[in-house]
Design a protein around this motif. Sequence first.
Motif, short mmCIF file in Angstrom:
data_model
loop_
_atom_site.label_atom_id
_atom_site.label_comp_id
_atom_site.label_asym_id
_atom_site.label_seq_id
_atom_site.Cartn_x
_atom_site.Cartn_y
_atom_site.Cartn_z
N TRP A 187 -0.42 -4.13 -2.81
CA TRP A 187 0.54 -2.91 -3.02
C TRP A 187 0.02 -1.65 -2.50
CZ3 TRP A 187 5.08 -4.82 -3.24
CH2 TRP A 187 5.13 -5.97 -4.26
N ASP A 188 -1.41 -1.53 -2.26
CA ASP A 188 -1.88 -0.24 -1.73
C ASP A 188 -1.99 -0.43 -0.36
OD1 ASP A 188 -3.55 1.76 -1.61
OD2 ASP A 188 -5.39 1.15 -2.23
N LYS A 189 -1.19 -0.11 0.21
CA LYS A 189 -0.68 -0.34 1.73
C LYS A 189 -1.98 0.30 2.66
CE LYS A 189 3.88 0.75 1.52
NZ LYS A 189 5.16 0.49 2.08
N ASN A 190 -2.21 1.72 2.36
CA ASN A 190 -3.24 2.26 3.11
C ASN A 190 -4.48 2.13 2.68
OD1 ASN A 190 -3.04 3.76 0.62
ND2 ASN A 190 -2.63 5.90 1.66
N GLY A 191 -4.80 1.41 1.51
CA GLY A 191 -6.14 1.11 1.10
C GLY A 191 -6.92 2.15 0.44
N ASP A 192 -6.32 3.25 -0.05
CA ASP A 192 -7.14 4.42 -0.51
C ASP A 192 -7.43 4.46 -1.94
OD1 ASP A 192 -4.47 4.75 -1.67
OD2 ASP A 192 -4.47 6.94 -1.01
N GLY A 193 -7.10 3.32 -2.56
CA GLY A 193 -7.34 2.96 -3.99
C GLY A 193 -6.45 3.51 -5.01
N LYS A 194 -5.32 4.34 -4.51
CA LYS A 194 -4.22 4.68 -5.33
C LYS A 194 -3.06 4.35 -4.98
CE LYS A 194 -6.14 9.38 -4.42
NZ LYS A 194 -5.75 10.47 -3.72
N LEU A 195 -1.97 4.35 -5.75
CA LEU A 195 -0.51 3.92 -5.63
C LEU A 195 0.22 4.99 -5.48
CD1 LEU A 195 0.52 0.97 -8.04
CD2 LEU A 195 -0.16 0.95 -5.62
N GLN A 196 0.57 5.23 -4.14
CA GLN A 196 1.57 6.49 -4.03
C GLN A 196 2.91 6.10 -4.28
OE1 GLN A 196 -0.79 5.60 -1.84
NE2 GLN A 196 -2.09 7.63 -1.95
N TYR A 197 3.47 6.93 -5.34
CA TYR A 197 4.70 6.45 -5.86
C TYR A 197 6.05 7.54 -5.70
CZ TYR A 197 4.08 9.10 -10.04
OH TYR A 197 4.00 10.30 -11.17
N ILE A 248 5.34 5.19 0.82
CA ILE A 248 5.60 4.93 -0.51
C ILE A 248 5.10 3.41 -1.04
CG2 ILE A 248 7.42 4.63 -2.05
CD1 ILE A 248 8.97 6.60 -0.29
N GLU A 249 4.14 3.24 -2.09
CA GLU A 249 3.95 1.86 -2.42
C GLU A 249 4.52 1.59 -3.73
OE1 GLU A 249 -0.61 2.96 -0.23
OE2 GLU A 249 -0.19 3.10 -2.40
N LEU A 250 5.09 2.51 -4.22
CA LEU A 250 5.68 2.19 -5.51
C LEU A 250 6.85 3.06 -6.01
CD1 LEU A 250 5.73 1.27 -8.67
CD2 LEU A 250 4.05 2.98 -9.12
CA CA Z 1 -2.31 3.82 -1.52
#
Ligand code: CA
Length: 333
Positions: free
Chosen positions: A154-164, A224-226
Amino acid sequence: MESKFQNEHGECPKNLKIGVSVYDQYDTFVASLTECLKSMAKQKEKDENISINVEVVSAGGKQSVQNDQVTDFINAGCDILCINLVDRTDATMIIEKAKNANVPIVFFNRELVREDLERWDKLYYVGSSAAESGDMEGQIVVDLCTGEDNFKKWDKNGDGKLQYVILEGEAGHQDSLVRTEHSINIITEAGINLEKLGDGIANWNRAQGKTKMDQWMGEIGDDIELVLSNNDDMALGAIDSWKESGKSDWPLIVGIDGTAPALQEVLEGNMQGTVLNDAPGQAHSILEIAYSMGQDIELPEDIELTDDIYVSLPYRIVTAENVEQILKQQYQP
Ligand code: CA
Ligand code: BGC
């Protein structure tokens, strides 16, 4: 008022007239609840061999209209009222009218403050815990994102965070604020880093949910990931927007209610989960309270009243794992 009913041992159950007013007839969840209520009342008529008349009207979003509907119901001789308040902070007039006419009220879904419910001993509230539904919505995300591979998905950009982004219900509704807060807390408490890209009030409404998501789509769609949504209809609006966008890299989307179209989207994998808001259970509780009040008898054992006022039905998590089972178990009005 003279009652035909003889005594609490019930030799002569009396016919029942129930007046129901909802805040808005177009609300999907509330409409499903009143459909359940009507069909359960039909069944109960057969079981008890009496007539149960359920009249449902909509206040069209206006408290003043609902107040007048209450007067009309009382004048028409309703034995009990079931009220889905337009403005949950503005129940005084309705309560006064009902009290003066000695007609009990079961409020449902839009929770009034306890102080109001304590104004008279024939007031009840049927609903579910907003906090619990928010916790469960958050838990769906936690379960799907636990473990490195799951998170990476789900972390599409691989930055370790979920953008919601979050779609919120009406401002001032108990389920908006509390669901938002609880879902986010559960996710962050589980150690998942969140970054908010946007929030918007879409008033529980599918079309408004879509409009909001359409706006975001143009600006931040790919980031948007979530998508967290306070209810299913707004999540469905978001899904409508993703379908229309033609993009393939969809975010994780979760809602609350377990309405029929949302369960379908979970089944098809467009939505990762929802939280079942037990409309049949709430309808059953409303009907049983109405029946018992009307007949002047004790409530059946399966209805648990807290503090002589509240019935709270539990929520339930729905994901791809149990959606088929839930669909089979669903009460069909
Ligand atoms: Ca992310
Ligand atoms: C439901 C929403 C609904 C709202 C109406 C909430 O409990 O989850 O879908 O629109 O109640 O009051």
